[in-house]
Write a protein that holds these residues in place. Structure first.
Motif, PDB file in Angstrom:
ATOM      1  N   LEU A 299       5.390 -10.969  -1.122  1.00  0.00           N
ATOM      2  CA  LEU A 299       5.663 -11.153  -2.535  1.00  0.00           C
ATOM      3  C   LEU A 299       6.988 -11.889  -2.665  1.00  0.00           C
ATOM      4  N   VAL A 300       7.007 -12.944  -3.463  1.00  0.00           N
ATOM      5  CA  VAL A 300       8.244 -13.673  -3.737  1.00  0.00           C
ATOM      6  C   VAL A 300       8.469 -13.682  -5.243  1.00  0.00           C
ATOM      7  N   LEU A 301       9.744 -13.711  -5.649  1.00  0.00           N
ATOM      8  CA  LEU A 301      10.075 -13.626  -7.074  1.00  0.00           C
ATOM      9  C   LEU A 301      11.054 -14.720  -7.444  1.00  0.00           C
TER      10      LEU A 301
ATOM     11  N   ILE B 132       1.751 -14.423  -1.635  1.00  0.00           N
ATOM     12  CA  ILE B 132       1.435 -15.565  -0.787  1.00  0.00           C
ATOM     13  C   ILE B 132       0.955 -15.096   0.582  1.00  0.00           C
ATOM     14  N   ARG B 133       0.211 -15.957   1.239  1.00  0.00           N
ATOM     15  CA  ARG B 133      -0.160 -15.733   2.634  1.00  0.00           C
ATOM     16  C   ARG B 133       0.476 -16.846   3.462  1.00  0.00           C
TER      17      ARG B 133
ATOM     18  N   THR C  85      -0.467 -14.224  -8.898  1.00  0.00           N
ATOM     19  CA  THR C  85       0.855 -14.208  -9.526  1.00  0.00           C
ATOM     20  C   THR C  85       1.015 -12.925 -10.345  1.00  0.00           C
ATOM     21  N   PHE C  86       2.266 -12.601 -10.684  1.00  0.00           N
ATOM     22  CA  PHE C  86       2.561 -11.436 -11.525  1.00  0.00           C
ATOM     23  C   PHE C  86       3.871 -11.679 -12.253  1.00  0.00           C
TER      24      PHE C  86
ATOM     25  N   LEU D 203      -0.055  -2.027  -5.893  1.00  0.00           N
ATOM     26  CA  LEU D 203      -0.209  -3.199  -5.039  1.00  0.00           C
ATOM     27  C   LEU D 203      -1.554  -3.887  -5.236  1.00  0.00           C
ATOM     28  N   ALA D 204      -2.590  -3.112  -5.548  1.00  0.00           N
ATOM     29  CA  ALA D 204      -3.914  -3.700  -5.721  1.00  0.00           C
ATOM     30  C   ALA D 204      -3.978  -4.580  -6.960  1.00  0.00           C
ATOM     31  N   LYS D 205      -3.313  -4.147  -8.027  1.00  0.00           N
ATOM     32  CA  LYS D 205      -3.376  -4.877  -9.296  1.00  0.00           C
ATOM     33  C   LYS D 205      -2.118  -5.703  -9.580  1.00  0.00           C
ATOM     34  N   LEU D 206      -1.059  -5.499  -8.791  1.00  0.00           N
ATOM     35  CA  LEU D 206       0.244  -6.137  -9.030  1.00  0.00           C
ATOM     36  C   LEU D 206       0.749  -5.807 -10.434  1.00  0.00           C
ATOM     37  N   THR D 207       0.662  -4.516 -10.776  1.00  0.00           N
ATOM     38  CA  THR D 207       1.121  -4.064 -12.084  1.00  0.00           C
ATOM     39  C   THR D 207       2.173  -2.967 -11.922  1.00  0.00           C
ATOM     40  N   PHE D 208       2.930  -2.734 -12.995  1.00  0.00           N
ATOM     41  CA  PHE D 208       4.066  -1.830 -12.969  1.00  0.00           C
ATOM     42  C   PHE D 208       3.838  -0.647 -13.907  1.00  0.00           C
ATOM     43  N   GLY D 209       4.339   0.514 -13.499  1.00  0.00           N
ATOM     44  CA  GLY D 209       4.371   1.669 -14.378  1.00  0.00           C
ATOM     45  C   GLY D 209       5.599   1.604 -15.268  1.00  0.00           C
TER      46      GLY D 209
END
Length: 296
Positions: free
Chosen positions: A109-111, A120-121, A132-133, A179-185
């Motif tokens: 993951l890059v930001l 990315i792979r 992306t997220f 990690l599966a959805k790339l979402t935050f709580g």
């Protein structure tokens, strides 16, 4: 830097050495870039053996045709070898961090500084965008220079920070991360100020989370493209989980772990899972970029 996932890249490819004259043995800093387009804004160790360290570095370039990511090999007694990688997919602007995806060898993951992230792979000579997220909305003017994952009580927590500037403190954010959805709580936040550097200071230029939840941060002064730069490392608090979710404990007076004159540290990462050693990376603007290993 956090609970680290160490993996081996599938193919190391052809590496290009930075001239030996730029990495004198007596200097603990090893040069991996020679100009404003080749600094180090984030780093992650992907393999190590017999004193050799293989890492990936990201660069905060903004225009098409400028390198975003490179592979570096540091070997005892030799100058670092640097291989710029091609970028395939949506082009990021101003990358500031890179973090391994747990359980996904060769994925990261890059930001960017505006809070847009990319999964990315990395394989062979290229980095391919998979997804992306976006980090949750923070405060107006936030400028992010870090993004880390930590395993806390068996759950994944993401941490990121606005760097702050002089009288404006840095703001550290944390939230559970899917990690599966790339979402935050729900996110938590805390302010961080450092006593040094004193002028043109970015209070958090990178952050790291150790296996026990301890937070390490780097801070840096940036008076302009020609410096002079100064940096420091601190133990700044702890992240944990309780019945209410993520908990941030930030020290009012961070504990100094060292100061580094002449360089602008923007990358801090563990060399191994024990984190007995840290790999530091610098973005020294017109002077390029450097790497250095220090004991914690």
């Amino acid at each position: 830097m956090r609970q680290v996932v160490i993996g081996t890249l599938a193919v190391l490819g052809v590496l290009t050495a930075v001239p030996a004259a730029q990495a004198a043995p007596a200097d603990p800093w090893q040069r991996v870039g020679v100009d404003i387009l080749s600094g180090v804004s984030g780093a992650v160790v992907v393999d190590r053996e017999d004193g050799r360290i293989d890492s990936l570095i990201v660069r905060d370039n903004k225009k098409p045709g400028q390198n975003r990511i490179a592979r570096v090999r540091q070997s005892p007694g030799k100058a670092p070898k640097v291989e710029p990688l091609a970028w395939q997919g949506e082009l990021p602007v101003d990358l500031e961090s890179i973090e391994p995806v747990p359980g996904r060898r060769g994925e990261f993951l890059v930001l960017g500084s505006a809070g847009k992230g990319f999964q990315i792979r990395v394989s062979g000579g290229e980095a391919v965008v998979l997804r992306t997220f976006q980090v949750p909305t923070g405060q107006p003017g936030d400028d992010y220079e870090s993004f880390q994952l930590a395993s806390v009580s068996g759950r994944t927590v993401a941490l990121w920070a606005d760097r702050g500037q002089d009288s404006r403190p840095a703001t550290l954010y944390a939230a559970e991360f899917d990690l599966a959805k790339l979402t935050f709580g729900p996110k938590r936040s805390a302010e961080i100020r450092v006593p040094y550097p004193k002028a043109k200071v970015r209070h958090v230029s990178d952050l790291a989370v150790l296996a026990n939840g301890e937070l390490l941060i780097s801070s840096a002064s940036d008076p302009g493209d020609d410096g002079p730069f100064d940096s420091a490392l601190y133990s700044a608090g702890r992240v944990s989980l309780d019945k209410d979710g993520v908990r941030l404990e930030v020290a009012k007076q961070p504990k100094s772990l060292g100061t580094y004159a002449g360089h602008k540290i923007e990358a801090v990462t563990c060399v191994s899972s024990s984190c007995a050693e840290l790999l530091l990376g610098t973005d020294d603007e017109n002077a390029g970029g450097y790497l250095r290993v220090v004991r914690r």
